[in-house]
Scaffold this motif. Sequence first.
Motif: not given
Length: 388
Positions: A294, A296-297, A299, A302, A342-343, A346-347, A349-350
Amino acid sequence: MRHRIAVVGGGPAGLTFARVLHRHDHPVTVLERDPAPDARPPGGTLDLHVKLGQLALDKAGLLAEFQALSRPEGQAMRILDTDGTVLRDWQPRPDDRANPEIDRGQLRDLLLGPLDVQWGRGVTEVVPGTRDGVLVRFADGRQETFDLVVGADGAWSRVRPAVSSATPHYTGVTLVETSLDDVDTRHPDLARLIGDGSVAVYGVNRALVAQRNSGGHVKVYAQFRAPLDGHTNLDRRAGLDVADVETDVEADVETVRSRLLALFDGWAAPVLDLLRHGTAFVHRPLHVLPVSHTWTHVPGVTLLGDAAHLMPPLGAGANLAMLEGAELAESVAAARGPEDLDEAVRAFEEQMWARAGRWAKITTAGLERLVSPDPTEAIALFDEVQPS
Ligand SMILES: Cc1cc2nc3c(=O)[nH]c(=O)nc-3n(C[C@H](O)[C@H](O)[C@H](O)COP(=O)(O)OP(=O)(O)OC[C@H]3O[C@@H](n4cnc5c(N)ncnc54)[C@H](O)[C@@H]3O)c2cc1C
């Protein structure tokens, strides 16, 4: 809202991502280092699982075309002892569409469809956080900026350093690949041995797998444990660096053949014929990223597919790559503004990390059992995963 999106890499991950965005009428720039679709041999067949690769194709509107092209009979699997005794002979039911096979070239052409790929555009570096967005530098010295850069550029990703310092490490297993053409007419005995799908033979710390592709083409994979330096001892050129490892090393055919035949000495003659009749040989020392990789995100950047979670090739990598491509594309197409985008990333990637982490554990354990000091481990694994 139309975001400026670039995907680096036109493999299963990048093309699925682009094709699903295209379906949602969202523009995307596809940057591929190869100068043309057929610049390299596309590689062997892929089995696409219902809940992974096939789901991705459904999201791209391509499931019916896939079903017309794919080979459900290719799911058949035979296991032989090293003396040639048949230990398992599994045939799919006629209506079994769980993991049908498709040639990589056919899959690539299916995904390409109307996409306007920029061929011959090797990316060297990605720099997030510039005033105009994420900067992409190319091998020809040019540069461009985007709102989101998706690294789908495989094992030796040039995008990955923008988010993570991880690099692939050697698993201890090397795979040497060779091929047979027109097997039904030129090698009918081998065609019968292989059947409609695959044949696998497991010995101590080594295995030989032959897999039918379409058009009478067969790929043969010799797998064995060996140190990376001298793993092949075949035609290893001095001073190989990462770039050379990335490009598979083709070795002198007869030297490789005789060394492989020595390595598999004592195995049944029909099994060794798979090596005797093989044409070119390609070395693929198997590298992986750390399990549960993993970052750290960051912006605007990805990763997807092998760039994010390179794992042993046990039938999951392309499937995950495609589903991730489809899911990220749907999220990106639905995002309304920069914060929403961006949100969404992030979602995504999780979700990707959780699923890929599970598969990385499964495939890492699987490789240990398939190329193992105890060949019965491979049979036991087959019995655990194969429906009876
Ligand atoms: C022998 C073998 C058998 C396998 N069998 C299966 C199977 O049956 N099922 C399965 O699901 N998976 C299988 N896999 C794994 C699968 O091949 C990979 O997981 C899958 O190809 C990953 O797709 P990707 O798009 O992430 O990367 P890739 O397929 O590696 O594609 C990356 C693309 O990016 C391009 N690129 C690279 N660097 C740059 C750059 N700097 N700039 C621009 N473009 C770049 C490359 O040219 C390439 O087109 C197998 C792997 C091997 C080695």
